[in-house]
Design an enzyme around this catalytic site. Structure first.
Site, PDB file in Angstrom:
ATOM      1  N   ASP A 193      83.653  26.920  52.913  1.00 54.78           N
ATOM      2  CA  ASP A 193      82.512  26.534  52.058  1.00 54.78           C
ATOM      3  C   ASP A 193      81.287  27.317  52.388  1.00 54.78           C
ATOM      4  O   ASP A 193      81.372  28.236  53.313  1.00 54.78           O
ATOM      5  CB  ASP A 193      82.219  24.971  51.994  1.00 54.78           C
ATOM      6  CG  ASP A 193      81.990  24.433  53.393  1.00 54.78           C
ATOM      7  OD1 ASP A 193      81.697  25.423  54.354  1.00 54.78           O
ATOM      8  OD2 ASP A 193      81.685  23.218  53.675  1.00 54.78           O
ATOM      9  N   SER A 194      80.233  27.354  51.887  1.00 54.45           N
ATOM     10  CA  SER A 194      79.099  27.901  52.039  1.00 54.45           C
ATOM     11  C   SER A 194      78.606  28.130  53.350  1.00 54.45           C
ATOM     12  O   SER A 194      78.343  29.001  54.162  1.00 54.45           O
ATOM     13  CB  SER A 194      77.945  27.655  51.120  1.00 54.45           C
ATOM     14  OG  SER A 194      77.817  26.118  51.266  1.00 54.45           O
TER      15      SER A 194
END
Lengths: 131, 138
Positions: free
Chosen positions: B87-88
């Site tokens: 994810d980010s």
């Protein structure tokens, strides 16, 4: 003096969720860049690696992954900045840092997931039943 | 007699010194030219070729370790971080790990544009080259 000076500087609230998200990444970057000096201050070279500390910080941030209110995110960021400032300004002892961020994941720190839907009764029940 | 002899000795000494200095300057000029001509070309090629492969392999190792990728999965230059399950926040963590490994500082705007291993390797090569250029100039 440094503490009172730092307390005055409170950033303005985020206007949107995207801005709050941006600030979270800035905080994470700042914390990661502080890891080498933290390891030097508290002499942590023989108990942890920078990579493990980075993972611990990411895990702490990921605990609040489900928060979508920008005001709550700002409050959590303020607490995070305060904690980082306490560590970098040597307001903690070595065993505090080790107990919270090095061996905390092995049972020393209660690692209950933040459950948004439970009632207070159930939360207290789980807490008192923790061994 | 004595004064005339001293004068002639002095007049003999100075042209010898002048000739020596000229020859020294010639040899140093030649050496300098040779050094400047030969030095940069092989270094550039060698650094470019070695850094790219080495950088991509290092980046792949760091990504594997960071994301705990299962054993069978292949990580190559074209792999996307999102395809590997990042994810980010994982992406930011990978970038910070790369900063530590290669002793560079990635700007925020540059970090946002990284989506694949190839992007990360290219950015690292660029930053390392900038850093070495600054070291040479200073």
């Amino acid at each position: 003096m440094a503490f009172t000076m730092r307390a005055v500087k409170v950033p303005p609230n985020s206007a949107s969720l995207e801005e709050a998200r941006h600030r979270v990444f800035d905080f994470f970057r700042q914390a990661c860049r502080a890891i080498p000096s933290i390891m030097e201050i508290y002499n942590l070279d023989d108990v942890v690696t920078p990579s493990q500390l980075r993972s611990t910080i990411a895990k702490e941030i990921r605990k609040n992954q489900g928060v979508t209110n920008p005001k709550v995110i700002d409050m959590l960021l303020f607490k995070g900045m305060e904690e980082l400032g306490n560590i970098t300004e040597h307001a903690k002892q070595r065993h505090h840092v080790i107990g919270q961020y090095v061996v905390g994941q092995k049972g020393l720190v209660q690692d209950m997931e933040k459950d948004q839907g439970s009632s207070d009764f159930l939360k207290k029940f789980y807490t008192s039943n923790y061994s | 007699m004595a004064s005339s002899l001293a004068g002639s000795a002095l007049s003999f000494a100075t042209p010898v010194k002048a000739v020596k200095t000229n020859s020294i300057s010639f040899t140093s000029a030649r050496k300098g030219n040779a050094f400047l001509r030969l030095q940069p070309v092989p270094m550039r090629f060698a650094v470019c070729c070695a850094a790219k492969k080495e950088t991509v392999e290092k980046v792949c190792d760091i990504v594997k370790k960071q994301l705990a990728v299962p054993e069978g999965t292949e990580v190559s230059g074209a792999s996307k971080f999102s395809d590997l399950g990042a994810d980010s926040l994982d992406t930011v963590e990978i970038v910070m790990g790369l900063e530590e490994e290669f002793h560079i500082s990635v700007e925020e705007s540059s970090a946002q544009s990284i989506a694949t291993v190839e992007d990360a390797a290219a950015l690292i090569d660029k930053l390392v080259e900038q850093k070495s250029a600054e070291a040479k100039s200073s």
